[in-house]
Design an enzyme around this catalytic site. Structure first.
Site, PDB file in Angstrom:
ATOM      1  N   HIS A 130       0.829  -1.213   0.000  1.00  0.00           N
ATOM      2  CA  HIS A 130       0.000   0.000   0.000  1.00  0.00           C
ATOM      3  C   HIS A 130       0.866   1.267   0.000  1.00  0.00           C
ATOM      4  O   HIS A 130       0.705   2.142  -0.858  1.00  0.00           O
ATOM      5  CB  HIS A 130      -0.921  -0.015   1.228  1.00  0.00           C
ATOM      6  CG  HIS A 130      -1.809   1.187   1.352  1.00  0.00           C
ATOM      7  ND1 HIS A 130      -3.135   1.161   0.995  1.00  0.00           N
ATOM      8  CD2 HIS A 130      -1.552   2.439   1.791  1.00  0.00           C
ATOM      9  CE1 HIS A 130      -3.662   2.367   1.216  1.00  0.00           C
ATOM     10  NE2 HIS A 130      -2.722   3.160   1.704  1.00  0.00           N
ATOM     11  N   GLU A 131       1.792   1.347   0.942  1.00  0.00           N
ATOM     12  CA  GLU A 131       2.615   2.559   1.037  1.00  0.00           C
ATOM     13  C   GLU A 131       3.512   2.708  -0.192  1.00  0.00           C
ATOM     14  O   GLU A 131       3.697   3.811  -0.704  1.00  0.00           O
ATOM     15  CB  GLU A 131       3.455   2.558   2.326  1.00  0.00           C
ATOM     16  CG  GLU A 131       2.627   2.594   3.624  1.00  0.00           C
ATOM     17  CD  GLU A 131       1.628   3.750   3.699  1.00  0.00           C
ATOM     18  OE1 GLU A 131       1.840   4.778   3.029  1.00  0.00           O
ATOM     19  OE2 GLU A 131       0.614   3.607   4.414  1.00  0.00           O
ATOM     20  N   CYS A 165      -6.068  -3.806  -7.521  1.00  0.00           N
ATOM     21  CA  CYS A 165      -7.197  -4.130  -8.397  1.00  0.00           C
ATOM     22  C   CYS A 165      -6.744  -3.852  -9.836  1.00  0.00           C
ATOM     23  O   CYS A 165      -5.669  -3.307 -10.051  1.00  0.00           O
ATOM     24  CB  CYS A 165      -8.415  -3.287  -8.052  1.00  0.00           C
ATOM     25  SG  CYS A 165      -8.237  -1.552  -8.496  1.00  0.00           S
TER      26      CYS A 165
HETATM   27 ZN    ZN Z   1      -2.668   5.114   2.052  1.00  0.00          ZN
HETATM   28 ZN    ZN Z   2      -7.461  -0.253  -6.603  1.00  0.00          ZN
END
Ligand code: ZN
Ligand code: ZN
Ligand code: ATP
Ligand code: MG
Lengths: 184, 451
Positions: A130-131, A165
């Site tokens: 994520h980061e 995604c």
């Molecule tokens: Zn974030």
């Molecule tokens: Zn996404």
């Protein structure tokens, strides 16, 4: 040749770092380098909150960044926060080089539950992807299954996939292609 | 879809950068500034979805910024943030209309939730405006806006008569939309590729009207230096609209009657007999039956014109059309003036719903135009209306013992004339009535200009 640096800060199990690299390898096509650093980032400590400012650590890491570094990911066991937020799981420079993730609130123990290594590793991989996604210019995604979904609690971390995604993946791919071309 | 825009106002640099970094990761377009006055300007000048304002700032405090923003954009949500929470300030902030009050540092879950909720709400508000406008379009037939039963009847009539060639007489008070009805009939008729020619019979001096309608030959009268085709000829294959038919002289009535019977005419000073294929639509705001009784209008001409009769109802008899019309004119004058106004305040709506509109839709249109021109906020407000509309009945009563509507009308007309230095054209515009009507009122009330 560019490397992905994974750097520990404080007390972080080396095996966990190795497993993390394996988890990241699938998405980030670079060779990984692990750097261990036992010391705590006291310059970022906020005594009134007994927490560490994530941004200050990122700024410090930026000063020390090696020339052959593609991205630098820092993993720490200290509790991270920002001036406006009571805590963060991690923080990154949007469209930048450095990201940091804390193990502190990803551990079952933080919530007075029995420890679970597999869960910790899974959460760590997700939050690191994520980061790093932010480092590649990705914003938060509305798809709660996507790793770029904004998670403010563990339920939502556990609920998302270890992967982008389709839309985020496409953005990420074009970005990497653009950057490697830009360097040539 | 564009990014949602958030304005952050905080005097501390570290708070600004930390909050805006975090909001940017969440996909918002963020501008963070330290000066509350600048923030107020930015709210005036630009479109925002949310403002996040710090409570304690040196130059101007957050509550004052909140107040100003609420005046300019009452629908823009403002979150007040502070590091020094007290129950008092929280209560004041909420009273002043803050969307929320949050203590720094924020719990990430809480702030995410609050912001997402407010931004979603804003999206719905905007969507609503868009839908309302789309809906207004649905209730638009040609250029006629309206969904009241009476207006739908008129529209049905238009559709029915459009296909025929019959002469139509449109009756209705001044400003009800008679000309629009005439144009709609023409547009829907098989003649729509040919001209729609209007002759404002009331506005053309009697001596010129005959020449204007029938045309003239060179030398027909002094000043007739060349042959001139009249409106009847110009309208060939199309539609001739005789507006304010009640204002024509008995002499012209005879000429018109002859033309309607024979469908032939001569230009003034001409010998040649000309024929045209035209459809005639006449309109009047006078009571022609009364005029027949008093000998001012020829009965035979009346029957020639009144083959099909459409009555356009006054606005006060179809108040449900007022919001649609008001929105329609709001959009029209926003386009004209380049102003960005998204709505009409509830209080203004209440005033215009209750008013009687003697000048009908034209008066409503002028009223909205006026409001758009003077508006300073994102909604037009009651204060933007001309004064006479908002004068409460009590205030009006206080003035003098006279209460009748006529007295009020007389005073209002006199006042308007005085403020416009007796410029009749201008005053008529302001009053939302046409010049002829204004002249009639001046006569009726024997209004005089003092030296
Ligand atoms: Zn974030
Ligand atoms: Zn996404
Ligand atoms: N139903 C309507 N929808 C939208 N606009 C309207 C409607 N009716 C009238 N208007 C507008 O109101 C104004 C007055 O309309 P119009 O000139 O047709 O009225 P009129 O009945 O001919 O008035 P008068 O008797 O004073 O000549 C015009 O600007 C017209 O566009
Ligand atoms: Mg008219």
């Amino acid at each position: 040749m560019k490397y992905f640096y994974v750097k520990s800060m404080g007390t972080v199990d080396i095996h966990l770092l190795q497993e993390l690299c394996e988890g990241l390898q699938a998405l980030f096509p670079y060779p990984f380098r692990i750097v261990q650093n036992m010391s705590y980032p006291l310059y970022a400590f906020e005594p009134r909150r007994s927490q560490y400012y994530a941004k200050k650590i990122i700024e410090q890491l930026l000063c020390e960044i090696p020339g052959d570094c593609e991205k630098m990911l820092c993993v720490t066991d200290v509790d991270l926060c920002t001036p406006v937020l009571t805590f963060v799981f991690g923080e990154a420079q949007l469209d930048g080089k450095v990201a940091i993730v804390s193990l502190n609130r990803l551990r079952q123990e933080f919530y007075a539950l029995p420890s679970d290594c597999a869960m910790l590793k899974d959460r760590l991989v997700k939050e690191c992807i994520h980061e790093l996604g932010h480092c590649y210019g990705l914003y938060h995604c509305h798809d709660s299954q996507c790793v770029m979904f904004l998670s403010n609690n563990l339920i939502s971390v556990d609920n998302k996939q270890r992967d982008f995604c389709d839309q985020c993946k496409e953005f990420f791919r074009t970005k990497i292609i653009k950057e490697t071309h830009g360097q040539e | 879809m564009g990014k949602n825009r958030i304005l952050v106002v905080d005097d501390e640099e570290i708070m600004r950068s930390s909050l805006s970094d975090w909001l940017r990761e969440d996909g918002y377009d963020v501008l963070a500034i330290e000066d509350g006055y600048k923030a107020i300007d930015l709210v005036k000048e630009e479109e925002w979805d949310l403002a996040v304002v710090d409570l304690k700032m040196p130059k101007i405090d957050g509550l004052e910024v909140l107040k100003q923003i609420n005046k300019i954009k009452p629908k823009l949500p403002v979150i007040i943030i502070t590091a020094y929470a007290t129950v008092d300030t929280a209560v004041v902030a909420m009273k002043e209309g803050a969307a929320d009050y949050i203590v720094k540092p924020f719990n990430p879950e809480e702030i995410s939730f609050v912001i997402a909720k407010l931004v979603e709400h804003q999206r719905l508000v905007k969507e609503n405006i868009r839908l309302r406008r789309a809906l207004a379009k649905r209730f638009q037939f040609q250029d006629l806006v309206g969904k009241s039963a009476k207006m739908l009847d008129v529209i049905e009539m238009i559709k029915t008569v459009a296909t025929t060639k019959s002469t139509v007489l449109i009756k209705g008070e001044s400003g009800t939309g008679k000309e629009l009805v005439a144009r709609a009939i023409h547009e829907l008729s098989p003649r729509n590729k040919h001209p729609f020619i209007a002759a404002a019979c009331g506005a053309i001096p009697e001596t010129l009207l005959e020449a204007e309608l029938f045309g003239y030959e060179k030398g027909a009268f002094t000043g007739a230096t060349s042959q001139h085709r009249g409106r009847i000829e110009l309208a060939d294959k199309g539609t001739l609209f005789l507006d304010e038919i009640g204002d024509i002289s008995l002499k012209t009535q005879v000429d018109l009657l002859r033309f309607l019977q024979e469908r032939e005419f001569r230009r003034v000073g001409g010998k040649e007999i000309l024929t045209v294929d035209i459809r005639i639509i006449a309109a009047t705001n006078k009571n022609l039956e009364d005029m027949i009784a008093s000998g001012e209008f020829r009965e035979d001409l009346y029957y020639r014109l009144n083959v099909i009769n459409i009555v356009v109802p006054p606005l006060r008899e179809r108040r449900e059309d007022i919001p649609l019309l008001a929105d329609h004119f709001l959009e029209k004058y926003c386009l004209d003036t380049g102003k960005k106004i998204d709505g009409i305040s509830e209080q203004l709506m209440k005033v215009i719903m209750e008013y009687d509109w003697p000048g009908n839709i034209r008066q409503l249109e002028n009223t909205i135009e006026h409001a758009v021109v003077v508006a300073k906020e994102s909604e037009i407000q009651k204060e933007d209306l001309p004064e006479y509309l908002t004068l409460s009945k009590a205030e009006v009563d206080k003035g003098e013992a006279s209460h009748s509507l006529e007295d009020l009308e007389k005073k209002h007309i006199l006042h308007t004339l005085q403020t416009n230095r007796w410029n009749v054209k201008k005053s008529a515009q302001v009053l939302g009535i046409n010049r002829v009507t204004l002249y009639n009122k001046i006569k009726k009330y024997a209004l005089k200009q003092d030296k």
